[in-house]
Write a protein that holds these residues in place. Structure first.
Motif, PDB file in Angstrom:
ATOM      1  N   SER A 126       0.842  -1.193   0.000  1.00 35.05           N
ATOM      2  CA  SER A 126       0.000   0.000   0.000  1.00 35.05           C
ATOM      3  C   SER A 126       0.881   1.247   0.000  1.00 35.05           C
ATOM      4  O   SER A 126       2.002   1.237   0.532  1.00 35.05           O
ATOM      5  CB  SER A 126      -0.915   0.008   1.220  1.00 35.05           C
ATOM      6  OG  SER A 126      -0.158   0.195   2.408  1.00 35.05           O
ATOM      7  N   PRO A 127       0.406   2.366  -0.596  1.00 35.12           N
ATOM      8  CA  PRO A 127       1.188   3.611  -0.581  1.00 35.12           C
ATOM      9  C   PRO A 127       1.434   4.140   0.821  1.00 35.12           C
ATOM     10  O   PRO A 127       2.386   4.898   1.047  1.00 35.12           O
ATOM     11  CB  PRO A 127       0.311   4.571  -1.395  1.00 35.12           C
ATOM     12  CG  PRO A 127      -0.578   3.700  -2.220  1.00 35.12           C
ATOM     13  CD  PRO A 127      -0.823   2.489  -1.373  1.00 35.12           C
ATOM     14  N   GLU A 128       0.595   3.747   1.784  1.00 28.76           N
ATOM     15  CA  GLU A 128       0.729   4.251   3.151  1.00 28.76           C
ATOM     16  C   GLU A 128       1.939   3.686   3.884  1.00 28.76           C
ATOM     17  O   GLU A 128       2.431   4.271   4.843  1.00 28.76           O
ATOM     18  CB  GLU A 128      -0.534   3.931   3.963  1.00 28.76           C
ATOM     19  CG  GLU A 128      -1.792   4.645   3.469  1.00 28.76           C
ATOM     20  CD  GLU A 128      -2.375   4.013   2.224  1.00 28.76           C
ATOM     21  OE1 GLU A 128      -2.119   2.805   2.004  1.00 28.76           O
ATOM     22  OE2 GLU A 128      -3.072   4.709   1.457  1.00 28.76           O
ATOM     23  N   PHE A 129       2.417   2.544   3.437  1.00 28.77           N
ATOM     24  CA  PHE A 129       3.540   1.904   4.125  1.00 28.77           C
ATOM     25  C   PHE A 129       4.820   2.685   3.843  1.00 28.77           C
ATOM     26  O   PHE A 129       5.145   2.986   2.687  1.00 28.77           O
ATOM     27  CB  PHE A 129       3.686   0.458   3.649  1.00 28.77           C
ATOM     28  CG  PHE A 129       4.771  -0.298   4.357  1.00 28.77           C
ATOM     29  CD1 PHE A 129       4.592  -0.744   5.651  1.00 28.77           C
ATOM     30  CD2 PHE A 129       5.978  -0.558   3.725  1.00 28.77           C
ATOM     31  CE1 PHE A 129       5.602  -1.440   6.305  1.00 28.77           C
ATOM     32  CE2 PHE A 129       6.982  -1.253   4.363  1.00 28.77           C
ATOM     33  CZ  PHE A 129       6.798  -1.693   5.658  1.00 28.77           C
ATOM     34  N   ARG A 130       5.590   2.982   4.878  1.00 30.03           N
ATOM     35  CA  ARG A 130       6.789   3.805   4.727  1.00 30.03           C
ATOM     36  C   ARG A 130       8.070   3.096   5.157  1.00 30.03           C
ATOM     37  O   ARG A 130       9.131   3.710   5.195  1.00 30.03           O
ATOM     38  CB  ARG A 130       6.639   5.094   5.555  1.00 30.03           C
ATOM     39  CG  ARG A 130       5.449   5.952   5.160  1.00 30.03           C
ATOM     40  CD  ARG A 130       5.568   6.431   3.724  1.00 30.03           C
ATOM     41  NE  ARG A 130       4.426   7.258   3.315  1.00 30.03           N
ATOM     42  CZ  ARG A 130       4.247   7.714   2.078  1.00 30.03           C
ATOM     43  NH1 ARG A 130       5.128   7.437   1.147  1.00 30.03           N
ATOM     44  NH2 ARG A 130       3.180   8.443   1.801  1.00 30.03           N
ATOM     45  N   GLY A 131       7.986   1.843   5.484  1.00 31.40           N
ATOM     46  CA  GLY A 131       9.166   1.126   5.962  1.00 31.40           C
ATOM     47  C   GLY A 131       9.880   0.376   4.851  1.00 31.40           C
ATOM     48  O   GLY A 131       9.813   0.737   3.670  1.00 31.40           O
ATOM     49  N   ASP A 132      10.573  -0.677   5.241  1.00 28.42           N
ATOM     50  CA  ASP A 132      11.294  -1.545   4.304  1.00 28.42           C
ATOM     51  C   ASP A 132      10.268  -2.393   3.551  1.00 28.42           C
ATOM     52  O   ASP A 132       9.877  -3.461   4.007  1.00 28.42           O
ATOM     53  CB  ASP A 132      12.288  -2.412   5.087  1.00 28.42           C
ATOM     54  CG  ASP A 132      12.965  -3.473   4.216  1.00 28.42           C
ATOM     55  OD1 ASP A 132      12.834  -3.407   2.982  1.00 28.42           O
ATOM     56  OD2 ASP A 132      13.611  -4.365   4.797  1.00 28.42           O
ATOM     57  N   ARG A 133       9.848  -1.909   2.397  1.00 29.64           N
ATOM     58  CA  ARG A 133       8.787  -2.573   1.651  1.00 29.64           C
ATOM     59  C   ARG A 133       9.243  -3.935   1.107  1.00 29.64           C
ATOM     60  O   ARG A 133       8.464  -4.882   1.063  1.00 29.64           O
ATOM     61  CB  ARG A 133       8.322  -1.683   0.499  1.00 29.64           C
ATOM     62  CG  ARG A 133       6.983  -2.082  -0.086  1.00 29.64           C
ATOM     63  CD  ARG A 133       6.612  -1.169  -1.242  1.00 29.64           C
ATOM     64  NE  ARG A 133       6.543   0.229  -0.866  1.00 29.64           N
ATOM     65  CZ  ARG A 133       5.482   0.794  -0.316  1.00 29.64           C
ATOM     66  NH1 ARG A 133       4.405   0.059  -0.058  1.00 29.64           N
ATOM     67  NH2 ARG A 133       5.479   2.075  -0.013  1.00 29.64           N
ATOM     68  N   ALA A 134      10.502  -4.035   0.676  1.00 25.30           N
ATOM     69  CA  ALA A 134      11.004  -5.298   0.133  1.00 25.30           C
ATOM     70  C   ALA A 134      10.977  -6.393   1.196  1.00 25.30           C
ATOM     71  O   ALA A 134      10.486  -7.504   0.963  1.00 25.30           O
ATOM     72  CB  ALA A 134      12.415  -5.114  -0.413  1.00 25.30           C
ATOM     73  N   GLY A 135      11.511  -6.076   2.370  1.00 26.19           N
ATOM     74  CA  GLY A 135      11.515  -7.059   3.449  1.00 26.19           C
ATOM     75  C   GLY A 135      10.121  -7.408   3.920  1.00 26.19           C
ATOM     76  O   GLY A 135       9.812  -8.573   4.188  1.00 26.19           O
ATOM     77  N   ALA A 136       9.248  -6.387   4.017  1.00 21.54           N
ATOM     78  CA  ALA A 136       7.877  -6.629   4.466  1.00 21.54           C
ATOM     79  C   ALA A 136       7.113  -7.489   3.461  1.00 21.54           C
ATOM     80  O   ALA A 136       6.319  -8.358   3.851  1.00 21.54           O
ATOM     81  CB  ALA A 136       7.166  -5.293   4.665  1.00 21.54           C
ATOM     82  N   PHE A 137       7.346  -7.257   2.187  1.00 20.13           N
ATOM     83  CA  PHE A 137       6.683  -8.030   1.142  1.00 20.13           C
ATOM     84  C   PHE A 137       7.073  -9.508   1.224  1.00 20.13           C
ATOM     85  O   PHE A 137       6.215 -10.400   1.188  1.00 20.13           O
ATOM     86  CB  PHE A 137       7.056  -7.452  -0.221  1.00 20.13           C
ATOM     87  CG  PHE A 137       6.511  -8.199  -1.393  1.00 20.13           C
ATOM     88  CD1 PHE A 137       5.151  -8.157  -1.703  1.00 20.13           C
ATOM     89  CD2 PHE A 137       7.341  -8.942  -2.214  1.00 20.13           C
ATOM     90  CE1 PHE A 137       4.639  -8.847  -2.792  1.00 20.13           C
ATOM     91  CE2 PHE A 137       6.851  -9.630  -3.309  1.00 20.13           C
ATOM     92  CZ  PHE A 137       5.490  -9.587  -3.601  1.00 20.13           C
TER      93      PHE A 137
END
Length: 248
Positions: A126-137
């Motif tokens: 989501s655009p709202e997420f501001r952290g480490d998107r690769a790791g979170a994914f």
């Protein structure tokens, strides 16, 4: 008649030799087979004695799927070097290790709060997420895989896996792969760079690796479905034919 006698005598002479040779060959083959079995047991895990063939297949499929997922995580960090810096870890290697640990030990990621599985996947893209998107994914997909397999990564005779959940996980990964290649921020920039197709060349390695995971999940779902179907059919056949079940 004079010429036939020597042939018969030779045949009588060679028959015992041939039988002995065959016996020696059978004995050697039996010994070799015994050594092969002993080698396989010595190289195997004692826990495998408590696994059916489908349990073993599910365990190996989970192992390979997680390996594919960790390879994809490494590739995402290489394509998006700014992401691991948002994780709060000192380098990409540390970030990868912590995410692997969180997946395999059923822990949560601080940047995702208490979100796991599908909730974590939706938030990570989501655009709202501001952290480490690769790791979170990657964490979200790994968490979903473990959940779909009943919260385990190793399987034994007493465990059950719902084939529908495994199939659903495969479909979810197909959707997540598409979302990964399409989701953009407010400036029209991809949230994460993965596959690439340019005039200079193409990089479809992400799609290929995700495709391997989906294929393993679909095969396992089919094997599980057939396994439980055969159990039901065998029981129905025993009732239909009025067969007594063996006791020894």
């Amino acid at each position: 008649m004079v010429e036939i006698a020597p042939v018969r005598s030779l045949r009588v002479l060679y028959q015992p030799l041939l039988a002995g040779a065959l016996l020696l060959c059978a004995s050697a083959c039996s010994q070799q087979q015994g050594r092969d079995i002993a080698t396989q047991f010595s190289q195997g895990n004692p826990q495998e004695l408590f696994q059916t063939s489908v349990d073993r297949m599910a365990t190996l499929a989970m192992r390979d799927n997680l390996r594919s997922l960790y390879l994809l995580m490494n590739k995402l960090y290489l394509r998006n070097p700014n992401q691991w810096r948002l994780s709060g870890f000192v380098d990409a290697t540390t970030a990868e290790r912590q995410i692997r640990q969180a997946i395999e030990q059923r822990q949560t990621l601080p940047q995702l709060g208490e979100r796991r599985d599908l909730a974590a996947l939706s938030y990570a893209l989501s655009p709202e997420f501001r952290g480490d998107r690769a790791g979170a994914f990657i964490y979200a997909i790994g968490s979903m895989l473990v959940t779909a397999h009943g919260g385990r990564s190793e399987f034994f005779m007493t465990d059950t896996i719902n084939p529908q959940f495994v199939s659903n996980a495969a479909r979810n990964i197909e959707k997540a792969t598409w979302m990964l290649s399409q989701r953009q921020d407010e400036n029209g920039v991809l949230l994460l760079f993965s596959n690439e197709m340019t005039e200079e060349g193409s990089n479809l390695s992400f799609a290929v690796e995700f495709g391997k995971i989906v294929a393993r999940l679909d095969l396992l779902a089919q094997m599980l479905d057939e396994r439980y179907r055969r159990i039901g059919l065998n029981y129905a056949q025993s009732l239909l034919l009025m067969n007594f079940l063996p006791v020894q």
